[in-house]
Design a protein around this motif. Structure first.
Motif, PDB file in Angstrom:
ATOM      1  N   LYS A 216       0.832  -1.208   0.000  1.00  0.00           N
ATOM      2  CA  LYS A 216       0.000   0.000   0.000  1.00  0.00           C
ATOM      3  C   LYS A 216       0.865   1.255   0.000  1.00  0.00           C
ATOM      4  CE  LYS A 216      -4.037  -2.089   2.277  1.00  0.00           C
ATOM      5  NZ  LYS A 216      -3.490  -3.458   2.336  1.00  0.00           N
ATOM      6  N   LEU A 217       1.952   1.239   0.767  1.00  0.00           N
ATOM      7  CA  LEU A 217       2.858   2.385   0.791  1.00  0.00           C
ATOM      8  C   LEU A 217       3.449   2.631  -0.585  1.00  0.00           C
ATOM      9  CD1 LEU A 217       4.396   4.570   2.365  1.00  0.00           C
ATOM     10  CD2 LEU A 217       6.145   2.843   2.887  1.00  0.00           C
ATOM     11  N   LEU A 218       3.877   1.569  -1.253  1.00  0.00           N
ATOM     12  CA  LEU A 218       4.454   1.693  -2.585  1.00  0.00           C
ATOM     13  C   LEU A 218       3.445   2.293  -3.563  1.00  0.00           C
ATOM     14  CD1 LEU A 218       6.647   1.109  -4.729  1.00  0.00           C
ATOM     15  CD2 LEU A 218       5.699  -1.199  -4.915  1.00  0.00           C
ATOM     16  N   LEU A 219       2.224   1.771  -3.546  1.00  0.00           N
ATOM     17  CA  LEU A 219       1.204   2.235  -4.485  1.00  0.00           C
ATOM     18  C   LEU A 219       0.825   3.698  -4.232  1.00  0.00           C
ATOM     19  CD1 LEU A 219      -1.122  -0.912  -4.605  1.00  0.00           C
ATOM     20  CD2 LEU A 219       0.476  -0.141  -6.368  1.00  0.00           C
ATOM     21  N   VAL A 220       0.675   4.069  -2.965  1.00  0.00           N
ATOM     22  CA  VAL A 220       0.273   5.437  -2.652  1.00  0.00           C
ATOM     23  C   VAL A 220       1.365   6.431  -3.046  1.00  0.00           C
ATOM     24  CG1 VAL A 220      -0.283   7.040  -0.782  1.00  0.00           C
ATOM     25  CG2 VAL A 220      -1.334   4.788  -0.837  1.00  0.00           C
ATOM     26  N   VAL A 221       2.621   6.142  -2.664  1.00  0.00           N
ATOM     27  CA  VAL A 221       3.724   7.064  -2.967  1.00  0.00           C
ATOM     28  C   VAL A 221       3.949   7.160  -4.475  1.00  0.00           C
ATOM     29  CG1 VAL A 221       6.191   7.481  -2.700  1.00  0.00           C
ATOM     30  CG2 VAL A 221       4.838   6.726  -0.741  1.00  0.00           C
ATOM     31  N   LEU A 222       3.972   6.016  -5.149  1.00  0.00           N
ATOM     32  CA  LEU A 222       4.210   6.022  -6.595  1.00  0.00           C
ATOM     33  C   LEU A 222       3.060   6.718  -7.325  1.00  0.00           C
ATOM     34  CD1 LEU A 222       6.049   5.106  -8.883  1.00  0.00           C
ATOM     35  CD2 LEU A 222       4.832   2.931  -8.916  1.00  0.00           C
ATOM     36  N   GLY A 223       1.817   6.407  -6.927  1.00  0.00           N
ATOM     37  CA  GLY A 223       0.676   7.044  -7.566  1.00  0.00           C
ATOM     38  C   GLY A 223       0.657   8.543  -7.344  1.00  0.00           C
ATOM     39  N   LEU A 224       0.916   8.974  -6.097  1.00  0.00           N
ATOM     40  CA  LEU A 224       0.942  10.400  -5.792  1.00  0.00           C
ATOM     41  C   LEU A 224       2.027  11.117  -6.597  1.00  0.00           C
ATOM     42  CD1 LEU A 224       0.006  12.786  -4.017  1.00  0.00           C
ATOM     43  CD2 LEU A 224       1.724  12.063  -2.325  1.00  0.00           C
ATOM     44  N   THR A 225       3.199  10.495  -6.708  1.00  0.00           N
ATOM     45  CA  THR A 225       4.310  11.121  -7.424  1.00  0.00           C
ATOM     46  C   THR A 225       3.991  11.295  -8.906  1.00  0.00           C
ATOM     47  OG1 THR A 225       5.882  10.113  -5.882  1.00  0.00           O
ATOM     48  CG2 THR A 225       6.753  10.912  -7.983  1.00  0.00           C
ATOM     49  N   ILE A 226       3.488  10.237  -9.542  1.00  0.00           N
ATOM     50  CA  ILE A 226       3.185  10.321 -10.969  1.00  0.00           C
ATOM     51  C   ILE A 226       2.034  11.305 -11.225  1.00  0.00           C
ATOM     52  CG2 ILE A 226       2.395   9.008 -12.977  1.00  0.00           C
ATOM     53  CD1 ILE A 226       3.885   6.607 -11.886  1.00  0.00           C
ATOM     54  N   LEU A 227       1.050  11.335 -10.300  1.00  0.00           N
ATOM     55  CA  LEU A 227      -0.055  12.275 -10.430  1.00  0.00           C
ATOM     56  C   LEU A 227       0.436  13.716 -10.357  1.00  0.00           C
ATOM     57  CD1 LEU A 227      -3.086  12.951 -10.528  1.00  0.00           C
ATOM     58  CD2 LEU A 227      -3.124  12.695  -8.035  1.00  0.00           C
ATOM     59  N   VAL A 228       1.247  14.028  -9.352  1.00  0.00           N
ATOM     60  CA  VAL A 228       1.773  15.384  -9.205  1.00  0.00           C
ATOM     61  C   VAL A 228       2.679  15.739 -10.383  1.00  0.00           C
ATOM     62  CG1 VAL A 228       3.247  16.867  -7.789  1.00  0.00           C
ATOM     63  CG2 VAL A 228       1.584  15.361  -6.703  1.00  0.00           C
ATOM     64  N   ALA A 229       3.499  14.775 -10.832  1.00  0.00           N
ATOM     65  CA  ALA A 229       4.367  15.029 -11.987  1.00  0.00           C
ATOM     66  C   ALA A 229       3.535  15.351 -13.232  1.00  0.00           C
ATOM     67  CB  ALA A 229       5.259  13.818 -12.241  1.00  0.00           C
ATOM     68  N   GLY A 230       2.443  14.623 -13.422  1.00  0.00           N
ATOM     69  CA  GLY A 230       1.575  14.893 -14.565  1.00  0.00           C
ATOM     70  C   GLY A 230       0.912  16.250 -14.474  1.00  0.00           C
ATOM     71  N   LEU A 231       0.427  16.625 -13.283  1.00  0.00           N
ATOM     72  CA  LEU A 231      -0.171  17.940 -13.090  1.00  0.00           C
ATOM     73  C   LEU A 231       0.850  19.057 -13.332  1.00  0.00           C
ATOM     74  CD1 LEU A 231      -2.332  17.266  -9.890  1.00  0.00           C
ATOM     75  CD2 LEU A 231      -3.154  17.585 -12.235  1.00  0.00           C
ATOM     76  N   ALA A 232       2.082  18.825 -12.855  1.00  0.00           N
ATOM     77  CA  ALA A 232       3.133  19.818 -13.076  1.00  0.00           C
ATOM     78  C   ALA A 232       3.404  20.004 -14.565  1.00  0.00           C
ATOM     79  CB  ALA A 232       4.410  19.399 -12.350  1.00  0.00           C
ATOM     80  N   GLN A 233       3.470  18.906 -15.291  1.00  0.00           N
ATOM     81  CA  GLN A 233       3.725  18.989 -16.726  1.00  0.00           C
ATOM     82  C   GLN A 233       2.557  19.666 -17.446  1.00  0.00           C
ATOM     83  OE1 GLN A 233       5.879  15.698 -18.199  1.00  0.00           O
ATOM     84  NE2 GLN A 233       5.021  15.822 -20.256  1.00  0.00           N
ATOM     85  N   GLN A 234       1.328  19.427 -16.965  1.00  0.00           N
ATOM     86  CA  GLN A 234       0.161  20.068 -17.555  1.00  0.00           C
ATOM     87  C   GLN A 234       0.210  21.582 -17.386  1.00  0.00           C
ATOM     88  OE1 GLN A 234      -1.978  18.250 -19.237  1.00  0.00           O
ATOM     89  NE2 GLN A 234      -3.335  19.946 -19.834  1.00  0.00           N
TER      90      GLN A 234
END
Length: 425
Positions: A216-234
């Motif tokens: 769960k820790l892996l999924l939450v951290v990885l998902g949050l990171t990719i989500l924020v990275a995508g928003l930043a790129q947007q």
């Protein structure tokens, strides 16, 4: 049929990278140059060009950049960053001046224009945190007095990336001055906001992300990171900066657990990133830029040594420690390729990618050598041509041996007897 070819090609790439990494470990140097060479071999003009898996590798390479910056952010807390800025910003300014300027001048002399000059300045400026950390560990210098100075310079460079990457992204995208200013303002605002939230509410964020279940820790951290990275790129801000800021926001046991869980993924996707960069570089384009790359590598290796020497001298480190600090900073690697990759993707200058590849290949191999031999070589040259007194080793009852030059050596009292032991060059 297409899926079968994709699996075959991708499996061959991963297997090849694993074997190259094993070979690099046996030879005790960074695998980055071998990964770049693998990309050259698999790319256009190489020995075995890929077809079906190139798009898949491109996606993996983008994730690799995100994970590199996330893991870097996990190494530091917001308070660490603020304290490093206050204490060592003069060293950061010297580092920028001495090492970014040669890259910018080289690009202008080659007639590549101002945008390429800004990009090449970043390529020559940023040292490789990964390579340097590994070298310091291999040489047993983690506890040396000069090591905090080295790490402070690396932290300042990493912080500067949060400002520099949005600027480069705007420049290579060809946006106007107004749009570029907005992009930079957004990046600075986001960085400042995340640092503020991390300082004030870091424990709350970490508690929200925390989980006793590694999955769960892996999924939450990885998902949050990719989500924020995508928003930043947007928002026209670099995805890598977004990932870096997520890493800063996490702290304590969450950061340690995420670091342990994500390290294998980072290594996998980062290796794919270096392969992807090599895929877009024609091996035939490297020989024409090899001499400029060698000249630039020689100049910026020297400027990094001067940078480390000055910073360590400012911190009161002995001459030996200053030379060790300078030699350790020479290696360039992952972030130089990240910066060059932005320009290559945008098609800024055809020769920039090959030059950056050759430059990184040279310095990622030379870096561990300068870290090991800069100080002994300088001592021998000084003894041969300078004629000054040699270094001495000073021992104390309650501390380990400290190496200093003769003018700086302290003659300590032990059992009522003064003892000073010379150390051979």
């Amino acid at each position: 049929m297409h899926s079968a070819v994709l699996l075959i090609e991708f499996g061959a790439i991963i297997l090849c990278l694993g074997l190259l990494g094993r070979a690099a470990a046996r030879l005790r140097f960074s695998p980055i140059p071998l990964y770049l060479l693998a990309g050259l071999a698999f790319g256009e003009g190489g020995l075995l060009p890929l077809g079906a898996s190139e798009e898949f590798v491109a996606t993996g390479a983008e994730i690799g950049v995100i994970l590199l910056l996330l893991m870097l952010g996990l190494e530091y807390t917001a308070s660490d960053l603020v304290s490093n800025l206050k204490a060592h910003y003069p060293s950061g300014l010297v580092d920028f001046t001495l090492n970014a300027l040669p890259g910018a001048v080289a690009a202008l002399l080659l007639g590549w224009g101002p945008v390429a000059a800004v990009v090449l300045a970043g390529v020559t400026w940023i040292s490789s945190s990964g390579v340097i950390a590994k070298v310091l560990g291999d040489l047993g210098r983690v506890g040396n007095r000069e090591t905090p100075v080295i790490l402070s310079i690396l932290v300042l460079e990493d912080l500067a990336m949060a400002v520099y990457l949005p600027i480069v992204t705007a420049l290579v995208a060809g946006v106007g001055l107004a749009a570029g200013s907005v992009t930079l303002a957004i990046a600075l605002g986001a960085a400042g906001l995340v640092l503020f939230v991390a300082v004030r509410y870091g424990r709350v964020i970490s508690r929200f992300v925390s989980s006793n279940d590694p999955e769960k820790l892996l999924l939450v951290v990885l998902g949050l990171t990719i989500l924020v990275a995508g928003l930043a790129q947007q928002l026209q801000v670099s995805a890598a900066v977004g990932a870096f800021l997520v890493g800063i926001a996490l702290s304590g046991e969450v950061a340690e657990g995420a670091h342990t869980l994500l390290s294998p993924l980072r290594d996998l996707f980062a290796a794919m990133f270096f392969v992807f960069f090599g895929l877009h570089t024609d091996p035939a384009s490297i020989p024409p830029v090899l001499l400029p790359a060698l000249a630039l590598a020689a100049v910026t290796a020297l400027t990094k040594i001067v940078t480390g020497y000055w910073a360590a001298r400012r911190a009161g480190i002995s001459v030996k420690g200053r030379l060790r600090a300078g030699g350790a900073l020479v290696a360039r690697g992952e972030f130089s390729i990240v910066i060059a990759g932005l320009a290559v993707t945008a098609g800024i200058e055809p020769s920039l990618g090959p030059l950056a590849t050759a430059y990184v290949l040279i310095l990622v191999v030379l870096g561990p050598l300068t870290a090991r031999y800069t100080q002994p070589l300088a001592a021998r040259l000084t003894a041969r041509f300078g004629g000054g007194p040699g270094p001495v080793r000073v021992t104390g009852r309650f501390s380990e041996a400290r190496e200093r030059t003769a003018p700086e050596a302290e003659v300590e009292r032990e059992d009522g007897v003064r003892r000073q032991t010379a150390v051979p060059d």
